[in-house]
Design a protein around this motif. Structure first.
Motif, PDB file in Angstrom:
ATOM      1  N   LEU A 267       0.710  -1.183   0.149  1.00 61.41           N
ATOM      2  CA  LEU A 267       0.026  -0.115   0.034  1.00 61.41           C
ATOM      3  C   LEU A 267       0.733   1.212  -0.014  1.00 61.41           C
ATOM      4  O   LEU A 267       0.723   2.246  -0.892  1.00 61.41           O
ATOM      5  CB  LEU A 267      -0.914   0.052   1.068  1.00 61.41           C
ATOM      6  N   GLN A 268       1.877   1.219   0.797  1.00 64.24           N
ATOM      7  CA  GLN A 268       2.927   2.568   1.079  1.00 64.24           C
ATOM      8  C   GLN A 268       3.360   2.592  -0.554  1.00 64.24           C
ATOM      9  O   GLN A 268       3.563   4.104  -0.670  1.00 64.24           O
ATOM     10  CB  GLN A 268       3.478   2.291   2.192  1.00 64.24           C
ATOM     11  N   LYS A 269       4.117   1.643  -0.894  1.00 60.62           N
ATOM     12  CA  LYS A 269       4.768   1.810  -2.187  1.00 60.62           C
ATOM     13  C   LYS A 269       3.729   2.383  -3.305  1.00 60.62           C
ATOM     14  O   LYS A 269       4.358   3.105  -4.133  1.00 60.62           O
ATOM     15  CB  LYS A 269       5.185   0.387  -2.784  1.00 60.62           C
ATOM     16  N   SER A 270       2.488   1.963  -3.327  1.00 57.99           N
ATOM     17  CA  SER A 270       1.539   2.585  -4.339  1.00 57.99           C
ATOM     18  C   SER A 270       1.017   3.968  -4.027  1.00 57.99           C
ATOM     19  O   SER A 270       0.708   4.717  -4.922  1.00 57.99           O
ATOM     20  CB  SER A 270       0.268   1.390  -4.112  1.00 57.99           C
ATOM     21  N   GLY A 307       8.944   8.238   4.020  1.00 58.60           N
ATOM     22  CA  GLY A 307       8.736   7.970   5.494  1.00 58.60           C
ATOM     23  C   GLY A 307       7.954   6.613   5.689  1.00 58.60           C
ATOM     24  O   GLY A 307       8.183   5.533   6.551  1.00 58.60           O
ATOM     25  N   GLU A 308       6.580   6.708   5.007  1.00 61.51           N
ATOM     26  CA  GLU A 308       6.035   5.582   5.344  1.00 61.51           C
ATOM     27  C   GLU A 308       6.258   4.213   4.794  1.00 61.51           C
ATOM     28  O   GLU A 308       6.057   3.258   5.292  1.00 61.51           O
ATOM     29  CB  GLU A 308       4.321   5.951   4.950  1.00 61.51           C
ATOM     30  N   ILE A 309       6.985   4.378   3.724  1.00 58.62           N
ATOM     31  CA  ILE A 309       7.684   3.144   3.074  1.00 58.62           C
ATOM     32  C   ILE A 309       8.537   2.584   4.141  1.00 58.62           C
ATOM     33  O   ILE A 309       8.742   1.339   4.325  1.00 58.62           O
ATOM     34  CB  ILE A 309       8.196   3.278   1.724  1.00 58.62           C
ATOM     35  N   SER A 310       9.300   3.200   4.553  1.00 57.64           N
ATOM     36  CA  SER A 310      10.348   2.933   5.562  1.00 57.64           C
ATOM     37  C   SER A 310       9.700   2.263   6.723  1.00 57.64           C
ATOM     38  O   SER A 310      10.292   1.229   7.279  1.00 57.64           O
ATOM     39  CB  SER A 310      11.237   4.165   5.794  1.00 57.64           C
TER      40      SER A 310
END
Length: 419
Positions: A267-270, A307-310
């Motif tokens: 989700l975060q990558k999308s 940030g959210e992906i990390s």
């Protein structure tokens, strides 16, 4: 050892101890857990977390609304008004109508739904783990009340026997068969048992209050003394470990958290892809209509959701480490619970033999005392020895049942008792 008189006395004393027995509901361990499943306040609060997660699924399925935008400009200087017009005339206005819709990048909506659904599963696993902890607490408190009741029954029976001996010795003292000291010793022992019984009754009431609070009820209850709780486990440790790794709700929580974290990474990558907004424009300017199209998109130069992906990657690592830690904990807990249960299981048969022997010794000494073959000290010592053996047996049986409940808790099977 006991005659009809002592049996009747035990019944009368028990009725005095449990004065509301006729109005009480008898609770087996299974019934206590089933009632706690429906009434425990902690479980009721935790259940709402599942409902909240299910509501998040509804939110994730929603699509962006259309956006309607209006801008109206009015000509403010009347000297520019055409003849026979005022500020309300369309010839003196510029009106902008814009209707747009945000279009999510491919996979964003699907990934939101997937994360929300996995969070529902995670909430359900957390609820099951809370249920496991609550059931262990209820089972422990139920067992404590069961032990209190067993001890009260035992002391009541012993006091009844001593009271009958006191009455008998009063007659024998009047007939000058025994000394006053013998009568005083039996009376003293009876008084000691009366004080013990009073203390036990208070302990019983306190533990019963704690049990009812854990169950989530206020009714008058008692525990079922003949509850067939125990099952002999002969399964090897390795097989039990396999069951625990499958059934333990705490490891299921972390496994669900790991799956949820993996879904959240997608989700975060999308979400790193910006959402585009497109629409149509209708723009009458001074009564001359114009029609056009609108489009906007955020340029992913500075913010690409880094940030959210990390964070999502770290959450996955955390879940993996938690699974490893709980695997280690399960092995240690189960090994200790299994060995403790096996030890008590073996020792219980030895205590059964000791009880029979102490029963026989007390019967022989009592028989000899009543016929003048021994003194009161030997009888009272035999009585204390018998009581100690009985109490040790009750304690052993209590520890045996506690170890069984601990084994079920370590295996992750205690939830199944409430089925």
């Amino acid at each position: 050892m006991t005659n009809k008189r002592s049996v009747y006395a035990v019944i009368v004393c028990l009725l005095c101890i449990l004065s509301e027995t006729s109005a009480q509901t008898s609770y087996s361990l299974q019934k206590a857990l089933q009632t706690a499943k429906a009434n425990n306040v902690a479980l009721q609060a935790q259940q709402l977390s599942v409902n909240i997660s299910e509501a998040d699924v509804i939110t994730a399925k929603l699509r962006p609304n259309l956006r309607l935008n209006n801008q109206t400009l009015l000509l403010t200087n009347p000297s520019y008004y055409p003849a026979n017009t005022d500020w309300t005339s369309g010839r003196n206005q510029q009106v902008w109508w814009q209707l747009t819709k945000t279009f999510q990048a491919p996979g964003q909506r699907y990934n939101r739904i997937d994360v929300a659904q996995h969070n529902v599963l995670l909430a359900e696993r957390v609820y099951a783990d809370t249920e496991r902890d609550v059931f262990f607490d209820v089972a422990s408190k139920w067992l404590q009340v069961w032990v209190d009741t067993k001890q009260m029954v035992l002391i009541t029976e012993v006091k009844s026997n001593i009271d009958s001996l006191v009455e008998m010795n009063k007659i024998r003292f009047r007939n000058q068969v025994i000394s006053e000291t013998d009568l005083m010793r039996t009376q003293l022992l009876s008084d000691q048992y009366a004080l013990q019984l009073t203390a036990m009754k208070q302990t019983y009431r306190s533990d019963l209050i704690a049990l009812k609070a854990a169950i989530g009820i206020q009714d008058s209850i008692e525990v079922e003394l003949n509850d067939p709780l125990l099952i002999s486990y002969t399964t090897r440790y390795d097989s039990l470990l396999e069951q625990a790794l499958v059934n333990r709700t705490d490891i299921q929580v972390q496994q669900a958290a790991l799956v949820s974290a993996e879904s959240n990474i997608k989700l975060q990558k999308s979400l790193a892809w910006p959402a585009a907004e497109f629409g149509a424009i209708y723009n009458p300017q001074n009564s001359i209509p114009y029609f056009g199209f609108y489009g906007t998109i955020e340029l992913p130069v500075f913010s690409r959701n880094q940030g959210e992906i990390s964070k999502s990657l770290l959450l996955k690592q955390q879940a993996e480490r938690n699974i490893h830690a709980i695997n280690f904990l399960i092995r240690a807990e189960l090994r200790a619970a299994y060995e403790t249960f096996s030890m008590y299981q073996q020792n219980l048969d030895k205590y059964n033999a000791m009880m029979l022997l102490s029963e026989k010794v007390l019967g022989n000494v009592r028989y000899n005392y009543l016929r003048g073959g021994t003194n009161i000290i030997d009888l009272l010592e035999a009585q204390r020895s018998w009581l100690d053996t009985q109490q040790q047996y009750n304690n052993m049986l209590s520890d045996y049942r506690k170890s069984y409940i601990q084994l079920l808790y370590s295996l992750g099977l205690i939830n199944q008792i409430a089925q």
